[in-house]
Design a protein around this motif. Structure first.
Motif, short mmCIF file in Angstrom:
data_model
loop_
_atom_site.label_atom_id
_atom_site.label_comp_id
_atom_site.label_asym_id
_atom_site.label_seq_id
_atom_site.Cartn_x
_atom_site.Cartn_y
_atom_site.Cartn_z
N VAL A 31 48.84 -115.12 -23.80
CA VAL A 31 48.42 -113.92 -23.07
C VAL A 31 49.27 -112.72 -23.48
CG1 VAL A 31 48.28 -112.84 -20.80
CG2 VAL A 31 47.47 -115.17 -21.12
N GLU A 32 50.57 -112.95 -23.68
CA GLU A 32 51.45 -111.82 -23.99
C GLU A 32 51.47 -111.47 -25.47
OE1 GLU A 32 52.37 -110.01 -21.53
OE2 GLU A 32 51.48 -111.56 -20.27
N CYS A 65 51.91 -123.63 -20.93
CA CYS A 65 51.58 -122.70 -19.83
C CYS A 65 50.65 -121.58 -20.30
CB CYS A 65 52.83 -122.12 -19.19
SG CYS A 65 53.79 -121.01 -20.24
N GLY A 66 50.77 -121.19 -21.58
CA GLY A 66 49.86 -120.17 -22.11
C GLY A 66 50.36 -118.75 -21.98
N VAL A 67 51.58 -118.57 -21.45
CA VAL A 67 52.12 -117.20 -21.32
C VAL A 67 52.20 -116.54 -22.69
CG1 VAL A 67 54.21 -115.90 -20.79
CG2 VAL A 67 53.35 -117.56 -19.15
#
Lengths: 296, 581
Positions: free
Chosen positions: B567-568, B562-564
């Motif tokens: 990013v975080e 998902c790539g969360v």
């Protein structure tokens, strides 16, 4: 070099969610579940009506939660939890928490009467509504939680939803239950603190969790946390607690970012007009003033 | 399914966990832990691993932080004081609030290590057969000897003056660099087995002898010879050498500077000469042909000099000097700015025929320096000569290889560049001896920090730093949601009245508490600090952590991509790559 092994983030270590669940990539609801269970711990029974979480937590023959899950009909979340509570009390298992878990459709619309009943009786349950502002599981239909100006499959552009989101928190506050909180997956430490606080109180406790949905809101899944934070930072989803229907406490979160930062990331607001935006701004401002006044 | 039918109503009961469902097959982008380069490290000529140093310092691991500096720079106490800290001007944090006070932290760590008498056991390469002669015990020579020792080469340093340090010992006044600080750093280098042969000037005959008795010779004797002004009436008596003045002051003499002196020049030497004069009780003015903002001297030093009573005259250039009633009369031409030079400084031209006359007692030239002997200068490009960014290697039959470094080869002449030169020269020689001449360029390229030209000795020695991506982290790649505005630490200073009459060090130490806080401000660009955000924000519980980086990993059986996490990640130490990676 020896380094301390504890988790640096101030949240409990124990993981009560299994990998391999069928939530979409970047699902906010899955995170909400992960955090709430970290706060409540393993001595918990959960009741879930039809919802995304129903399919994520217990799609036969698999379960993704390390605690007992009871799948129940759509409209009966709160009353089922109340029933389990009564049974546990009779059995003398008072240390087990009963968690009712429904989406915004199952809370704002379909499960409202049962929830109101439990709240009126002040049944000893924790009710969590993970709010993704629509019936996402069945294909992105509008719910009474869907904000004005949002596209859904039942409010297709240009006929986007024209009424604002129902204020479920005020409805619950009117029941004068011991504890109500709004929380966001963007702030796990704050969310878990609220869950733990609810855990220590008896009676009906209601927590509304802001859970962005990449599929239904039309944004790229990696932005889930960013969007959750923006929801609070723009004032769209203020974080606060209400004790006994009257004591309001605002969680100190910045709310200074422009609303368009929040809208710009989401495809469902692509049709937002200038008037919509202005109405939004006014509503957010009004809500802010209202909460400030109540929090004193 | 152990439900006894008939006793209870039929209920479907799950009997398996979702772990049998390998959701990793959904993924088309793959998160990867990947440490990257921070702009500060690339901006530091010595290529210090600043992001890592501050991370360790924040965790209170001062010794480890100090060792991390020493891996790339043998002189942290010196650089924490006198370096122009280019790291700070490229710090990503400047776009957020203000840059990290890297130099204050470096100095703190160096002083703390000395204060606690820390020593450390270096893992050095096995001893080599080649012995190296290092000529000049300035920052370049000291750095060369330090890194050569790391690489296993025994070396001897030949120094003409009675003590080691070069410009650090004889050129920089004590109020900027106390003697004890320098001595402890030199002692640490000597502890590695480096032999310091002071009072041992190398002349061209002994140089040839060294080329016969050593396997290689490093020539780093600097630009210690002040350049004359080149004006009418100039004699060594009427226009004195600023560097020589500083040298004599540091030898404990009190060179003649009563009355009113003018110092010609705009660099740190000019400012140092003027400030030293005021400390000896004289009056001094700095005369510079451009403007204050064009001066190469550090802005802070200029400001302090003015506070201490030094005068500054801009846009004047000396044109003649003569004796006048027992004093000196300096003829100055007025200059004006017309346009801009390539380096962004104002271009100067004569302001018509305007002149000024000044009657003064002393004139000091501080307009630059050159090598004391012509044979110090590196040979021009030809067969057998290999030029690098910070050194020149000369290979010729009939003598050991000679490697020129420090001010002799560096375009920018300062301590950090000299250290960089020593490091590069050590790498060049080692690769030459171990793998041959053809491998030098590629081996150096593999150790470049960010976009260069800084080199990392840790990477050269095969340390973990070499495994980082070469990507230089930009401000936009930092997730600033996880940082709050915090004020930068201010280094306390002696009050003007306390400093203008003594040579006591002006900059005072910062406390351990403020060092911790300042180190905590660092973004640690591109470096995982195990903040656990990836673990906390993974919706699929697919990030596995167990206390140290070696075991931290992503469970690709379940990661949906998902790539969360990417990013975080506050520090851009996690990226999303294609599945093929």
């Amino acid at each position: 070099m020896d380094r301390p092994a504890q988790i640096k983030f101030p949240i409990p270590e124990e993981e009560l969610v299994y990998s391999g669940h069928t939530a979409c990539p970047g699902c906010g609801a899955a995170l909400a579940m992960k955090y709430v269970l970290k706060g409540l711990g393993p001595r918990t029974i959960i009741v879930i009506p039809p919802s995304c979480m129903g399919t994520i937590a217990a799609g036969f023959p698999f379960s993704s939660l390390k605690i007992p899950v009871l799948r129940i009909p759509f409209e009966s979340t709160a009353i089922s939890a109340s029933g389990i509570r009564a049974a546990l009390d009779v059995m003398g298992k008072e240390d087990i928490h009963v968690l009712a878990w429904a989406g915004d459709g199952g809370t704002f619309d379909i499960g409202l009467q049962a929830l109101s009943g439990s709240a009126e009786r002040n049944d000893n349950i924790i009710y969590v509504c993970y709010d993704n502002e629509g019936y996402m599981n069945t294909g992105i239909q509008r719910s009474s939680s869907t904000p004005a100006g949002a596209w859904t499959t039942t409010t297709p552009a240009p006929f986007v939803k024209d009424t604002p989101k129902k204020d479920i928190v005020r409805i619950m506050a009117a029941h004068n239950i011991p504890y109500i909180a709004t929380a966001s997956i963007g702030y796990p430490a704050d969310l878990i603190r609220k869950v733990k606080k609810a855990k220590e109180i008896g009676g009906t406790r209601f927590i509304l969790i802001f859970s962005p949905c990449p599929t239904g809101w039309r944004y790229s899944p990696e932005m889930t946390i960013r969007l959750a934070k923006l929801g609070t930072e723009t004032g769209i989803f203020p974080l606060y607690e209400i004790e006994n229907g009257e004591k309001y406490t605002l969680s100190s979160k910045r709310s200074e970012k422009p609303l368009r930062d929040y809208f710009a990331l989401q495809g469902r607001f692509r049709n937002l007009t200038k008037e919509n935006l202005q109405q939004f701004e006014e509503r957010v401002e009004k809500e802010r003033e209202y909460l400030k006044r109540l929090a004193g | 399914m152990n439900v006894a039918m008939g006793q209870k109503p039929f209920v479907a009961i799950t009997y398996e966990t979702t772990e049998s469902n390998k959701t990793g097959s959904w993924r088309f982008l793959k998160p990867l832990y990947q440490d990257k380069q921070s702009p500060c490290s690339a901006g530091c000529p010595a290529g210090e691993d600043i992001g890592m140093i501050e991370m360790l310092a924040r965790q209170g691991l001062f010794k480890e932080a100090w060792e991390t500096i020493l891996r790339e720079n043998p002189l942290p106490g010196v650089c924490g004081r006198v370096c122009f800290h280019p790291c700070e001007s490229v710090c990503n944090r400047k776009d957020f609030d203000s840059p990290i006070a890297v130099h204050a932290l470096e100095r703190f760590l160096a002083d703390a290590a000395v204060g606690a008498a820390l020593t450390t056991k270096w893992e050095r390469l096995p001893q080599k057969n080649q012995r190296i002669a290092v000529i000049g015990a300035g920052p370049a020579g000291l750095s060369m000897a330090w890194f050569l020792s790391m690489l296993g080469y025994p070396c001897d340093i030949f120094e003409a003056l009675p003590e080691a340090g070069g410009i650090l010992r004889w050129g920089i006044p004590e109020y900027r660099l106390p003697l004890a600080v320098l001595q402890s750093e030199i002692a640490r280098i000597e502890q590695l087995g480096v032999r310091m042969r002071t009072n041992n000037a190398v002349v061209s005959e002994t140089f040839d002898e060294l080329r016969r008795s050593y396997s290689a010779v490093f020539l780093g004797c600097g630009h210690a010879h002040g350049a004359p002004l080149g004006i009418a009436g100039e004699t060594p008596e009427s226009v004195k050498d600023g560097l020589d003045f500083l040298r004599r002051a540091r030898q404990g003499e009190r060179p003649l500077c009563d009355g009113f002196s003018v110092v010609i020049g705009g660099g740190n030497t000019a400012v140092d000469v003027a400030r030293t004069i005021t400390r000896f009780g004289g009056n001094a003015a700095i005369l510079y042909r451009r403007r204050r903002e064009d001066m190469p001297a550090f802005g802070d030093e200029i400001a302090m000099a003015l506070e201490e009573g030094v005068e500054l005259e801009e846009l004047v250039a000396p044109s003649a000097i003569e004796y006048h009633n027992g004093r000196l009369r300096l003829l100055l031409r007025k200059m004006k700015i017309k346009g801009q030079d390539k380096d962004g400084r104002g271009r100067i031209v004569f302001d018509g025929k305007k002149t000024v006359k000044k009657v003064i007692d002393h004139v000091f030239a501080a307009t630059g320096a050159t090598a004391a002997e012509p044979w110090y200068s590196p040979p021009l490009a030809q067969r057998g000569v290999m030029g690098f960014s910070h050194c020149v290697l000369l290979l010729e039959a009939g003598g050991a290889p000679v490697i020129y470094g420090g001010d002799l080869t560096n375009e920018a002449k300062n301590v950090a560049q000299a250290i960089a030169s020593g490091k590069q020269a050590a790498m060049v020689l080692d690769t030459y001896f171990e793998r041959g001449i053809d491998e030098i360029k590629s081996r150096l390229e593999a150790c470049v920090v960010g976009d260069g030209p800084a080199l990392s000795m840790e990477a050269y020695l095969g340390g973990p730093r070499g495994g980082r991506s070469s990507h230089l982290v930009q401000y936009g790649e930092i997730n600033t949601d996880y940082f709050q505005n915090e004020t930068r630490v201010t280094q306390p200073r002696l009050a003007v009245e306390d400093r203008s009459c003594s040579f006591n060090e002006i900059e005072l130490p910062i406390t351990a508490e403020s060092a911790l806080r300042e180190a905590g401000r660092c973004f640690n660009c591109g470096l995982c600090d195990e903040c656990d955000n990836c673990y906390v924000f993974c919706p699929d519980a697919a990030v596995i952590r167990s206390g140290n980086m070696e075991n931290r990993h992503i469970n690709y059986d379940y990661c949906k991509g998902c790539g969360v996490c990417a990013v975080e990640c506050p520090r851009y130490a996690l990226i999303m790559g294609g599945e093929g990676l």
